[in-house]
Design a protein around this motif. Structure first.
Motif, PDB file in Angstrom:
ATOM      1  N   HIS A 583      -2.126  -2.697   5.077  1.00 23.94           N
ATOM      2  CA  HIS A 583      -1.892  -3.454   6.294  1.00 23.94           C
ATOM      3  C   HIS A 583      -0.385  -3.616   6.453  1.00 23.94           C
ATOM      4  O   HIS A 583       0.322  -3.802   5.464  1.00 23.94           O
ATOM      5  CB  HIS A 583      -2.580  -4.821   6.173  1.00 23.94           C
ATOM      6  CG  HIS A 583      -2.636  -5.545   7.468  1.00 23.94           C
ATOM      7  ND1 HIS A 583      -1.631  -6.343   7.892  1.00 23.94           N
ATOM      8  CD2 HIS A 583      -3.583  -5.568   8.443  1.00 23.94           C
ATOM      9  CE1 HIS A 583      -1.946  -6.833   9.080  1.00 23.94           C
ATOM     10  NE2 HIS A 583      -3.129  -6.376   9.431  1.00 23.94           N
ATOM     11  N   PRO A 584       0.101  -3.539   7.680  1.00 23.80           N
ATOM     12  CA  PRO A 584       1.560  -3.633   7.850  1.00 23.80           C
ATOM     13  C   PRO A 584       2.167  -4.929   7.316  1.00 23.80           C
ATOM     14  O   PRO A 584       3.357  -4.984   7.015  1.00 23.80           O
ATOM     15  CB  PRO A 584       1.746  -3.539   9.372  1.00 23.80           C
ATOM     16  CG  PRO A 584       0.398  -3.611   9.965  1.00 23.80           C
ATOM     17  CD  PRO A 584      -0.571  -3.213   8.932  1.00 23.80           C
ATOM     18  N   SER A 585       1.357  -5.973   7.196  1.00 27.23           N
ATOM     19  CA  SER A 585       1.928  -7.229   6.709  1.00 27.23           C
ATOM     20  C   SER A 585       1.976  -7.288   5.188  1.00 27.23           C
ATOM     21  O   SER A 585       2.340  -8.300   4.611  1.00 27.23           O
ATOM     22  CB  SER A 585       1.133  -8.407   7.254  1.00 27.23           C
ATOM     23  OG  SER A 585      -0.115  -8.465   6.614  1.00 27.23           O
ATOM     24  N   MET A 586       1.571  -6.211   4.515  1.00 26.73           N
ATOM     25  CA  MET A 586       1.596  -6.222   3.049  1.00 26.73           C
ATOM     26  C   MET A 586       2.982  -5.852   2.531  1.00 26.73           C
ATOM     27  O   MET A 586       3.574  -4.877   2.983  1.00 26.73           O
ATOM     28  CB  MET A 586       0.611  -5.192   2.506  1.00 26.73           C
ATOM     29  CG  MET A 586      -0.803  -5.668   2.455  1.00 26.73           C
ATOM     30  SD  MET A 586      -1.807  -4.420   1.657  1.00 26.73           S
ATOM     31  CE  MET A 586      -3.422  -5.151   1.822  1.00 26.73           C
ATOM     32  N   GLY A 587       3.454  -6.605   1.595  1.00 25.34           N
ATOM     33  CA  GLY A 587       4.697  -6.246   0.935  1.00 25.34           C
ATOM     34  C   GLY A 587       4.446  -5.139  -0.063  1.00 25.34           C
ATOM     35  O   GLY A 587       3.297  -4.874  -0.402  1.00 25.34           O
ATOM     36  N   PRO A 588       5.499  -4.496  -0.566  1.00 27.40           N
ATOM     37  CA  PRO A 588       5.300  -3.354  -1.464  1.00 27.40           C
ATOM     38  C   PRO A 588       4.520  -3.693  -2.735  1.00 27.40           C
ATOM     39  O   PRO A 588       3.618  -2.957  -3.133  1.00 27.40           O
ATOM     40  CB  PRO A 588       6.720  -2.897  -1.775  1.00 27.40           C
ATOM     41  CG  PRO A 588       7.612  -3.992  -1.335  1.00 27.40           C
ATOM     42  CD  PRO A 588       6.909  -4.708  -0.242  1.00 27.40           C
ATOM     43  N   MET A 589       4.872  -4.836  -3.350  1.00 30.12           N
ATOM     44  CA  MET A 589       4.208  -5.157  -4.608  1.00 30.12           C
ATOM     45  C   MET A 589       2.759  -5.541  -4.373  1.00 30.12           C
ATOM     46  O   MET A 589       1.868  -5.208  -5.150  1.00 30.12           O
ATOM     47  CB  MET A 589       4.942  -6.303  -5.311  1.00 30.12           C
ATOM     48  CG  MET A 589       6.390  -6.027  -5.623  1.00 30.12           C
ATOM     49  SD  MET A 589       6.651  -4.422  -6.333  1.00 30.12           S
ATOM     50  CE  MET A 589       5.955  -4.666  -7.948  1.00 30.12           C
ATOM     51  N   GLU A 590       2.538  -6.249  -3.297  1.00 26.44           N
ATOM     52  CA  GLU A 590       1.191  -6.658  -2.927  1.00 26.44           C
ATOM     53  C   GLU A 590       0.325  -5.422  -2.706  1.00 26.44           C
ATOM     54  O   GLU A 590      -0.802  -5.310  -3.186  1.00 26.44           O
ATOM     55  CB  GLU A 590       1.321  -7.455  -1.632  1.00 26.44           C
ATOM     56  CG  GLU A 590       0.136  -8.293  -1.260  1.00 26.44           C
ATOM     57  CD  GLU A 590       0.396  -9.018   0.065  1.00 26.44           C
ATOM     58  OE1 GLU A 590       1.539  -8.949   0.552  1.00 26.44           O
ATOM     59  OE2 GLU A 590      -0.540  -9.617   0.579  1.00 26.44           O
ATOM     60  N   LEU A 591       0.932  -4.472  -1.988  1.00 23.64           N
ATOM     61  CA  LEU A 591       0.230  -3.235  -1.692  1.00 23.64           C
ATOM     62  C   LEU A 591      -0.091  -2.489  -2.977  1.00 23.64           C
ATOM     63  O   LEU A 591      -1.204  -2.015  -3.176  1.00 23.64           O
ATOM     64  CB  LEU A 591       1.137  -2.394  -0.799  1.00 23.64           C
ATOM     65  CG  LEU A 591       0.561  -1.115  -0.220  1.00 23.64           C
ATOM     66  CD1 LEU A 591       0.899  -1.059   1.240  1.00 23.64           C
ATOM     67  CD2 LEU A 591       1.121   0.094  -0.916  1.00 23.64           C
ATOM     68  N   MET A 614      10.916  -0.913  -3.858  1.00 24.56           N
ATOM     69  CA  MET A 614      11.422  -2.277  -3.721  1.00 24.56           C
ATOM     70  C   MET A 614      12.897  -2.343  -4.118  1.00 24.56           C
ATOM     71  O   MET A 614      13.720  -2.955  -3.434  1.00 24.56           O
ATOM     72  CB  MET A 614      10.582  -3.171  -4.614  1.00 24.56           C
ATOM     73  CG  MET A 614      10.880  -4.620  -4.530  1.00 24.56           C
ATOM     74  SD  MET A 614       9.822  -5.468  -5.685  1.00 24.56           S
ATOM     75  CE  MET A 614      10.690  -5.157  -7.202  1.00 24.56           C
ATOM     76  N   ARG A 617      14.982  -0.654  -1.475  1.00 30.50           N
ATOM     77  CA  ARG A 617      15.053  -1.275  -0.158  1.00 30.50           C
ATOM     78  C   ARG A 617      15.647  -2.675  -0.208  1.00 30.50           C
ATOM     79  O   ARG A 617      16.350  -3.079   0.708  1.00 30.50           O
ATOM     80  CB  ARG A 617      13.651  -1.329   0.435  1.00 30.50           C
ATOM     81  CG  ARG A 617      13.632  -1.853   1.854  1.00 30.50           C
ATOM     82  CD  ARG A 617      12.630  -1.116   2.690  1.00 30.50           C
ATOM     83  NE  ARG A 617      12.445  -1.755   3.972  1.00 30.50           N
ATOM     84  CZ  ARG A 617      13.295  -1.664   4.985  1.00 30.50           C
ATOM     85  NH1 ARG A 617      14.390  -0.971   4.838  1.00 30.50           N
ATOM     86  NH2 ARG A 617      13.056  -2.265   6.132  1.00 30.50           N
ATOM     87  N   TYR A 618      15.383  -3.417  -1.257  1.00 28.95           N
ATOM     88  CA  TYR A 618      15.751  -4.826  -1.219  1.00 28.95           C
ATOM     89  C   TYR A 618      16.850  -5.217  -2.199  1.00 28.95           C
ATOM     90  O   TYR A 618      17.424  -6.282  -2.055  1.00 28.95           O
ATOM     91  CB  TYR A 618      14.518  -5.710  -1.460  1.00 28.95           C
ATOM     92  CG  TYR A 618      13.483  -5.548  -0.381  1.00 28.95           C
ATOM     93  CD1 TYR A 618      13.697  -6.085   0.881  1.00 28.95           C
ATOM     94  CD2 TYR A 618      12.309  -4.854  -0.614  1.00 28.95           C
ATOM     95  CE1 TYR A 618      12.759  -5.931   1.890  1.00 28.95           C
ATOM     96  CE2 TYR A 618      11.366  -4.691   0.384  1.00 28.95           C
ATOM     97  CZ  TYR A 618      11.592  -5.231   1.627  1.00 28.95           C
ATOM     98  OH  TYR A 618      10.682  -5.082   2.621  1.00 28.95           O
TER      99      TYR A 618
ATOM    100  N   SER B 229      18.585  -8.628   1.213  1.00 30.24           N
ATOM    101  CA  SER B 229      18.920  -7.398   1.957  1.00 30.24           C
ATOM    102  C   SER B 229      18.712  -7.598   3.453  1.00 30.24           C
ATOM    103  O   SER B 229      18.043  -8.529   3.883  1.00 30.24           O
ATOM    104  CB  SER B 229      18.053  -6.248   1.462  1.00 30.24           C
ATOM    105  OG  SER B 229      16.706  -6.540   1.743  1.00 30.24           O
ATOM    106  N   GLU B 280       7.417 -10.316  -0.582  1.00 24.55           N
ATOM    107  CA  GLU B 280       6.380 -11.110  -1.246  1.00 24.55           C
ATOM    108  C   GLU B 280       6.865 -12.519  -1.542  1.00 24.55           C
ATOM    109  O   GLU B 280       6.090 -13.481  -1.499  1.00 24.55           O
ATOM    110  CB  GLU B 280       5.950 -10.425  -2.552  1.00 24.55           C
ATOM    111  CG  GLU B 280       4.921  -9.348  -2.375  1.00 24.55           C
ATOM    112  CD  GLU B 280       5.535  -8.007  -2.041  1.00 24.55           C
ATOM    113  OE1 GLU B 280       6.721  -7.986  -1.665  1.00 24.55           O
ATOM    114  OE2 GLU B 280       4.827  -6.998  -2.143  1.00 24.55           O
ATOM    115  N   VAL B 315       2.394 -10.474  11.106  1.00 23.90           N
ATOM    116  CA  VAL B 315       3.768  -9.952  11.140  1.00 23.90           C
ATOM    117  C   VAL B 315       3.911  -8.793  10.165  1.00 23.90           C
ATOM    118  O   VAL B 315       3.672  -8.963   8.973  1.00 23.90           O
ATOM    119  CB  VAL B 315       4.774 -11.064  10.802  1.00 23.90           C
ATOM    120  CG1 VAL B 315       6.185 -10.504  10.781  1.00 23.90           C
ATOM    121  CG2 VAL B 315       4.667 -12.182  11.815  1.00 23.90           C
ATOM    122  N   ILE B 317       5.752  -6.048   7.903  1.00 24.34           N
ATOM    123  CA  ILE B 317       6.990  -6.075   7.104  1.00 24.34           C
ATOM    124  C   ILE B 317       7.858  -4.909   7.542  1.00 24.34           C
ATOM    125  O   ILE B 317       7.442  -3.755   7.473  1.00 24.34           O
ATOM    126  CB  ILE B 317       6.653  -6.017   5.607  1.00 24.34           C
ATOM    127  CG1 ILE B 317       6.019  -7.338   5.212  1.00 24.34           C
ATOM    128  CG2 ILE B 317       7.900  -5.734   4.795  1.00 24.34           C
ATOM    129  CD1 ILE B 317       5.482  -7.384   3.839  1.00 24.34           C
TER     130      ILE B 317
END
Lengths: 644, 318
Positions: A583-591, A614, A617-618, B229, B280, B315, B317
């Motif tokens: 789902h687009p609202s999932m963060g990388p780690m969650e995914l 991660m 990107r972050y 970031s 997250e 929303v 990400i």
């Protein structure tokens, strides 16, 4: 919409602009819809104005004008989304009607811009409506640029279908829409009569009249007399064609094999019947005939771009013998006009031995007396030739041709007026010659025993530059404010595009269509087969488009160009193929955590990819993109559920 | 969630280890609430005040006391009642006849950690006495400004608003709390653990302070160095924008809440042992941050929590 205003008389234009201005003011001042009665009155008034102007609501011009007027009136009550949508849809239709008037490149560009803005307006309306229905805010972050880009993409999607329609839609030999005769009103171009002063407006008009591609020999500039309407009858003021010259067919014509000039003419629509050719036309294209004075006449008015192949022989001897009827017609003059000229010509007649001497003397007269070539001559009243010869002595080709012909006839020499175009601008790049309306010209022909009808250009005696350089360049002053030489040159160069456009698009008729299919080994396709093929192809294209549309129409943000994000999207697609829907609202780690639960993959490779992503990107130090790319490219999950 | 090995700096590593130990200890006292404990710690690391909102008896006070104990700070508890006066919180000036002058007796607010128990049972007047203290770290009594110790940390607990005998906190005061968490009933296995193991009060009394007030200040600073970031800022902004969409809440989050969100997010990332924040982290702290600042629009049946999770799912990400 706006070119249409140019096609409408000024009072209709003002009626059209009024509601538009009202609506703009209403937007600023927050006015409400005017009362029903007022709107009805406005509509009735508009229709009345149309009927008065065009004498009815039928015909191309009247109907399109009505559409424009009604569209502008509709704005008076356009305060809701539904109404706005109607207005936008109508303006889309109006865009299409513009092709009834012009099919040029500029028009295409303009219409494309119109379509684009209409599409954007529709998109805006849809979003607004969605907002009102669902209570969802219009998608934010959409600036004008992305909207335009989206509109362009929508149009690009429609392009294949448009192309299929263009190539495959059955063509008729005649126009698809039968234009009623009354629709053929005067256009720019030569007309079927000549009153000295009437071509003047043409000199201001730089629109193309026709384009010519020569095969082989290129005539010199002074040979470029493009023969058009020829006038025999003079009523004291204006010249007209006679019954005879319109209806008698030429007895013999030049041998096409002998003709030195061979060329192809691509003629802009004139809504008149004559075609143009150099002296003397040797061919009659299909649907045309050659009259006794070598005018090329089409059986139907030229309402579309017309192409024809032509050959000309300038050395052809026109009418070595002149019949009595024609001779009489070529000498006829109205009684009681121009007494002073008549007197002078009688004197000349007495002094001259041969007809040719009188012709020479007339030319000398123009050359040596104080005659001026100008585009702004004084007006002439009753005895036009007398006034011109003895008083004003200022004029352009029409004045000279008219006066000269009258002089010749008074001296007993058969003469007639020929109108057409003289000269042309040779486009080096496109290797074709462009003849503009401003190249319009008028000259005379006299019949002299032994040499038949002979072309005499009295204007050349006054202003030789006119023939060498063309009417516009021979003038010392500018014709109007924006008349600069560089602008004219630029326009001439731009005409190359128009020429190409005409060749490849506008002139694409049934002939070209069947020629196209011959290339593919299909000899002949009748309308039924064409339509079947068309429907099939459109269905196929639609199906493909339907599948591709989500991909093509996805509103991309500028980040999409980022290679990192592209990699990540690839990873997500691979996961999806394996059966894990993110789902687009999932963060990388969650995914990664979710995906690892669902999919079986060696050595928690999924988490490793997510961690690297991660980091890239972050985190502050940009991580190892190359390693991530290798991991993602090598990522091959089994579509298999852990639980089973 | 996978632990990412932190590239440790020499001074930070020891500090982080002790922080982790402190978290572990609190988790032993308040069992089965790891996420809430983490949030409570990140609130502390972000120099914010914490609001614990739940039914009586689920361990609000225990959590607050456990936090106070492991940090090893001076700790005062104020039991808010309807007859509590501002002076009871701030302190009073008493006339000393022998010295012929007024002497200021500091109230319970003058400590590093204040536990304001059942804050919504006091009258608004007394509630607002906490206001200046929480916002500015100082109190002004009879024209004299007294600076509060550092760190200064308020943990307030409150009962759900619909219980009888409560005065709801005004929005301005709610905004002073960085986060609000709710504990909820424990899972059955943790509840069994609660029932069988020793008394929580005894555990609290035996518990040792693991980090010092100075450590807290250093941790606060360390949290600020967490890298955020551009991509994460995009996400934070997208969230903020979405809260202002009328379909979710009456009013959206303020820019101040946005700044608070970033602070919390950094603290949470620090607790996770990362040097940078990821979406997250934002998702983890967002409910705690938004819950007490938001109201559901009129006519909607859903709860604030449901709206928040709906919003987070909405929303994307970036």
């Amino acid at each position: 919409m706006f070119p249409q205003l140019g096609n409408m008389p000024i009072h209709l234009v003002s009626i059209t602009l009024l509601p538009i201005m009202w609506r703009l003011l209403a937007e600023v001042r927050d006015w409400k819809t005017p009362p029903m009665l007022l709107r009805l009155i406005a509509t009735a008034f508009a229709i009345a104005a149309l009927v008065v102007t065009y004498g009815g609501l039928l015909g191309r011009r009247a109907a399109v004008s009505m559409l424009v007027l009604m569209l502008s009136l509709k704005l008076l009550e356009t305060f809701r989304i539904r109404d706005a949508r109607i207005v936008v849809s109508l303006s889309l239709f109006l865009c299409a009607t513009q092709f009834l008037f012009s099919q040029g490149v500029l028009m295409i560009i303009y219409i494309t811009a119109c379509l684009l803005s209409a599409l954007i307006a529709l998109m805006y309306l849809h979003r607004k409506e969605a907002y009102e229905h669902v209570g969802e805010a219009p998608a934010s972050g959409h600036n004008l640029f992305t909207q335009v880009a989206f509109g362009v993409r929508l149009m690009a999607l429609a392009l294949p279908i448009g192309l299929a329609l263009f190539l495959l839609f059955p063509r008729w030999a005649s126009p698809l829409w039968g234009l009623p005769e009354d629709a053929l009103d005067a256009r720019s171009g030569l007309s079927d009569s000549m009153t000295p002063g009437s071509i003047q407006s043409l000199f201001m008009d730089d629109s193309p009249a026709f384009r010519v591609t020569f095969e082989g020999l290129l005539p010199s500039h002074s040979e470029l007399y493009w023969r058009g309407p020829i006038f025999w009858d003079f009523n004291g003021h204006s010249w007209q064609a006679s019954y005879l010259n319109l209806n008698l067919i030429a007895n013999n014509k030049p041998d096409p094999e002998q003709a030195p000039f061979r060329y192809e003419v691509q003629m802009e629509p004139t809504e008149q019947r004559w075609l143009f050719a150099l002296d003397y036309p040797a061919l009659t294209p299909s649907g045309t005939h050659l009259t006794v004075d070598y005018q090329l006449f089409s059986t139907r008015p030229i309402t579309r771009l017309r192409e024809y192949v032509m050959a000309s022989d300038p050395d052809f001897l026109d009418s070595p013998q002149l019949g009595q009827t024609l001779r009489r017609a070529a000498l006829e003059l109205p009684a009681g006009f121009n007494p002073r000229t008549a007197e002078m010509m009688a004197d000349w007649r007495k002094e001259a031995i041969r007809d040719a001497d009188i012709v020479q003397r007339a030319l000398m007269y123009f050359n040596q007396e104080q005659f001026h070539y100008t585009l702004n001559p004084p007006l002439l009243s009753n005895h036009t030739v007398d006034e011109f010869l003895f008083e004003t002595r200022q004029g352009f080709c029409e004045h000279y041709a008219s006066a000269f012909t009258v002089m010749m006839r008074m001296a007993g020499i058969p003469a007639r007026v020929v109108t057409g175009y003289q000269g042309g601008w040779y486009n080096e790049i496109g290797a074709y010659m462009l003849v503009r309306q401003s190249d319009a010209h008028a000259w005379s022909e006299v019949w002299v025993r032994g040499s038949g009808w002979t072309r005499i250009d009295p204007t050349a005696a006054v202003a030789p530059d006119r023939v060498e350089q063309g009417a516009v360049d021979s003038l010392a002053q500018r014709r109007h404010m924006l008349d600069f030489e560089w602008l004219r040159n630029m326009r001439n160069s731009f005409d190359l595009f128009q020429h190409g456009w005409n060749n490849w698009v506008v002139a694409f008729g049934s002939d070209n269509q069947s020629r196209l299919f011959t290339n593919f080994g299909l000899d002949f396709l009748d309308s039924t087969k064409l339509v079947t093929a068309l429907i099939a192809i459109i269905l196929i294209i639609s199906a493909v488009m339907f599948m591709l549309a989500p991909l093509l129409l996805r509103v991309r943000s500028s980040h999409k160009q980022d290679p990192l994000l592209r990699l990540w999207q690839k990873f997500i697609r691979k996961l999806k193929k394996a059966g894990f829907i993110s789902h687009p609202s999932m963060g990388p780690m969650e995914l990664a955590a979710n995906a690892s639960c669902q999919l079986e993959y060696k050595d928690d490779g999924i988490s490793r990819i997510a961690e690297l992503y991660m980091l890239c990107r972050y985190s502050k130090n940009t991580g190892n993109l190359v390693e991530l790319a290798a991991l993602i490219n090598g990522f091959q999950p089994q579509p298999q559920l852990r639980g089973t | 969630m996978t632990e990412i090995p932190l590239q440790k700096t020499s001074s930070g590593s020891d500090l982080l280890d002790r922080l982790k130990e402190a978290v572990k200890l609190v988790n032993q006292i308040v069992v089965g609430k790891e996420q809430q404990v983490k949030l409570a710690f990140s609130c502390l690391l972000a120099r914010g005040h914490l609001l614990i909102e739940d039914l009586p008896g689920v361990g609000k006070t225990t959590l607050a006391r456990a936090l106070a104990t492991v940090i090893g700070v001076r700790y005062q508890r104020i039991q808010f009642t309807s007859d509590l006066l501002p002076a009871d919180i701030l302190g009073v000036s008493i006339y000393r006849r022998d010295q012929e002058r007024f002497e200021f007796h500091p109230g319970p607010i003058f400590s590093e950690l204040v536990l304001a128990d059942e804050i919504n049972r006091a009258t608004p007047k007394s509630q607002s006495a906490l206001l200046e203290a929480m916002a500015e770290g100082q109190v002004t009594i009879e024209g004299v400004t007294h600076i509060l110790p550092k760190p200064f940390f308020v943990i307030a607990t409150q009962n759900p608003l619909d219980l009888a005998g409560t005065f709801p906190l005004p929005d301005s005061q709610l905004d002073r709390f960085l986060m609000s968490i709710s504990l909820g009933f424990p899972e059955p296995n943790f509840e069994r653990n609660l029932l069988t193991s020793e008394d929580r009060n005894l555990m609290l009394r035996d518990a040792q302070a693991i980090i010092s007030p100075d450590d807290v200040l250093r941790l606060n600073e360390a949290c600020q160095t967490i890298y955020v970031s551009e991509a994460l800022l995009d996400y934070v902004q997208a969230l903020l924008a979405e809260t202002r969409n009328s379909r979710w809440f009456e009013t959206g989050l303020s820019p101040r809440a946005g700044i608070a969100m970033l602070h919390c997010c950094k603290a949470f990332a620090f607790l996770e042992g990362r040097e940078f924040a990821i979406p997250e982290d934002v998702k983890a702290i967002f409910p705690g941050l938004a819950r007490h600042r938001m109201t559901v629009p009129h006519g909607m049946e859903t709860s604030v929590e449901e709206q928040i999770s709906g919003l987070l799912n909405q929303v994307a990400i970036p």
